[in-house]
Design a protein around this motif. Structure first.
Motif, mmCIF file in Angstrom:
data_model
loop_
_atom_site.group_PDB
_atom_site.id
_atom_site.type_symbol
_atom_site.label_atom_id
_atom_site.label_comp_id
_atom_site.label_asym_id
_atom_site.label_seq_id
_atom_site.Cartn_x
_atom_site.Cartn_y
_atom_site.Cartn_z
ATOM 1 N N TYR A 115 -37.272 30.720 -23.133
ATOM 2 C CA TYR A 115 -37.322 31.539 -21.914
ATOM 3 C C TYR A 115 -38.175 32.766 -22.184
ATOM 4 O O TYR A 115 -38.174 33.300 -23.296
ATOM 5 C CB TYR A 115 -35.937 32.033 -21.506
ATOM 6 C CG TYR A 115 -34.992 31.009 -20.948
ATOM 7 C CD1 TYR A 115 -35.423 29.952 -20.165
ATOM 8 C CD2 TYR A 115 -33.632 31.122 -21.194
ATOM 9 C CE1 TYR A 115 -34.531 29.035 -19.652
ATOM 10 C CE2 TYR A 115 -32.730 30.210 -20.683
ATOM 11 C CZ TYR A 115 -33.193 29.167 -19.911
ATOM 12 O OH TYR A 115 -32.307 28.261 -19.403
ATOM 13 N N TYR A 116 -38.855 33.229 -21.151
ATOM 14 C CA TYR A 116 -39.576 34.489 -21.219
ATOM 15 C C TYR A 116 -39.003 35.413 -20.162
ATOM 16 O O TYR A 116 -38.942 35.067 -18.991
ATOM 17 C CB TYR A 116 -41.076 34.269 -20.983
ATOM 18 C CG TYR A 116 -41.879 35.538 -21.090
ATOM 19 C CD1 TYR A 116 -41.993 36.192 -22.308
ATOM 20 C CD2 TYR A 116 -42.517 36.073 -19.981
ATOM 21 C CE1 TYR A 116 -42.729 37.366 -22.418
ATOM 22 C CE2 TYR A 116 -43.257 37.248 -20.090
ATOM 23 C CZ TYR A 116 -43.356 37.883 -21.309
ATOM 24 O OH TYR A 116 -44.075 39.044 -21.422
ATOM 25 N N TYR A 117 -38.551 36.582 -20.567
ATOM 26 C CA TYR A 117 -37.886 37.521 -19.670
ATOM 27 C C TYR A 117 -38.792 38.662 -19.217
ATOM 28 O O TYR A 117 -38.325 39.754 -18.915
ATOM 29 C CB TYR A 117 -36.629 38.083 -20.342
ATOM 30 C CG TYR A 117 -35.608 37.027 -20.665
ATOM 31 C CD1 TYR A 117 -34.897 36.395 -19.657
ATOM 32 C CD2 TYR A 117 -35.363 36.655 -21.980
ATOM 33 C CE1 TYR A 117 -33.953 35.426 -19.952
ATOM 34 C CE2 TYR A 117 -34.427 35.680 -22.282
ATOM 35 C CZ TYR A 117 -33.727 35.068 -21.268
ATOM 36 O OH TYR A 117 -32.798 34.108 -21.555
ATOM 37 N N SER A 148 -34.219 35.214 -27.866
ATOM 38 C CA SER A 148 -34.166 35.442 -29.311
ATOM 39 C C SER A 148 -34.112 34.147 -30.112
ATOM 40 O O SER A 148 -34.406 34.138 -31.300
ATOM 41 C CB SER A 148 -32.958 36.307 -29.659
ATOM 42 O OG SER A 148 -31.771 35.681 -29.228
ATOM 43 N N ALA A 149 -33.743 33.078 -29.468
ATOM 44 C CA ALA A 149 -33.675 31.768 -30.103
ATOM 45 C C ALA A 149 -34.087 30.718 -29.060
ATOM 46 O O ALA A 149 -34.054 30.993 -27.862
ATOM 47 C CB ALA A 149 -32.257 31.489 -30.586
ATOM 48 N N TRP A 153 -44.148 33.979 -29.300
ATOM 49 C CA TRP A 153 -44.749 35.308 -29.451
ATOM 50 C C TRP A 153 -45.897 35.305 -30.459
ATOM 51 O O TRP A 153 -46.699 36.215 -30.457
ATOM 52 C CB TRP A 153 -43.702 36.353 -29.815
ATOM 53 C CG TRP A 153 -42.836 36.004 -30.984
ATOM 54 C CD1 TRP A 153 -43.109 36.217 -32.297
ATOM 55 C CD2 TRP A 153 -41.550 35.390 -30.921
ATOM 56 N NE1 TRP A 153 -42.079 35.762 -33.083
ATOM 57 C CE2 TRP A 153 -41.099 35.241 -32.257
ATOM 58 C CE3 TRP A 153 -40.740 34.942 -29.876
ATOM 59 C CZ2 TRP A 153 -39.860 34.683 -32.574
ATOM 60 C CZ3 TRP A 153 -39.516 34.378 -30.199
ATOM 61 C CH2 TRP A 153 -39.097 34.245 -31.536
ATOM 62 N N ASP A 154 -45.990 34.268 -31.289
ATOM 63 C CA ASP A 154 -47.116 34.149 -32.233
ATOM 64 C C ASP A 154 -48.265 33.320 -31.670
ATOM 65 O O ASP A 154 -49.367 33.379 -32.187
ATOM 66 C CB ASP A 154 -46.641 33.499 -33.538
ATOM 67 C CG ASP A 154 -45.681 34.377 -34.321
ATOM 68 O OD1 ASP A 154 -45.752 35.621 -34.165
ATOM 69 O OD2 ASP A 154 -44.858 33.816 -35.064
ATOM 70 N N HIS A 155 -47.996 32.515 -30.644
ATOM 71 C CA HIS A 155 -48.985 31.549 -30.169
ATOM 72 C C HIS A 155 -49.434 31.743 -28.728
ATOM 73 O O HIS A 155 -50.403 31.129 -28.305
ATOM 74 C CB HIS A 155 -48.440 30.122 -30.336
ATOM 75 C CG HIS A 155 -48.356 29.702 -31.769
ATOM 76 N ND1 HIS A 155 -49.389 29.078 -32.408
ATOM 77 C CD2 HIS A 155 -47.370 29.848 -32.693
ATOM 78 C CE1 HIS A 155 -49.057 28.835 -33.657
ATOM 79 N NE2 HIS A 155 -47.827 29.290 -33.860
#
Length: 139
Positions: free
Chosen positions: A91-93, A100-101, A136-138
């Motif tokens: 999920y993206y908030y 977080s997981a 968040w890395d890609h």
């Protein structure tokens, strides 16, 4: 041959022809196979309407780009993971960032022909990642 017998034979022949046609009719919609070493995500149940397929073992994708994200899209309705690594949904908030997981994990060899009665993550998640990749890395 008398008339009654001719009618009975004709009715029997017609019944067998019609019945045989019904028994051999092809299914209305066949599933779309997922190649080995691929993750395949489908917009419909029963492995129909494949919208996403990848062989990458460490990357992430926005599901909206494939008509599979949360609203207004209908989400992932079925999936197959033929990759040698797990796949994760996130999920993206917005300004609050990423979950977080992972909200769901598709294990190696995992498959479901109908996710609609299960975990809400398949309907609402925004991204899918393969292997140990994190959104968040890609993205």
């Amino acid at each position: 041959m008398n008339l009654r017998r001719k009618i009975a034979v004709t009715v029997s022949a017609v019944a067998m022809t019609v019945g045989g046609g019904i028994l051999t009719a092809p299914p209305a919609a066949a599933d779309e196979p997922c190649a080995s070493n691929k993750l395949c995500l489908y917009r419909s149940t029963l492995y129909r309407t494949m919208e996403f397929s990848t062989g990458s073992v460490s990357d992430c994708w926005w599901l909206d780009a494939y008509n599979l994200g949360g609203p207004p899209w209908s989400g992932i309705k079925s999936y197959r993971n033929n990759l040698p690594v797990k796949s994760t949904l996130w999920y993206y908030y917005g300004s609050a960032g990423w979950s977080s997981a992972p909200v769901a994990t598709i294990g190696v060899g995992g498959a479901s022909s109908n996710t609609t009665g299960g975990h809400v993550a398949f309907a609402d998640s925004e991204t899918v990642c393969t292997g140990d990749a994190k959104p968040w890395d890609h993205l």
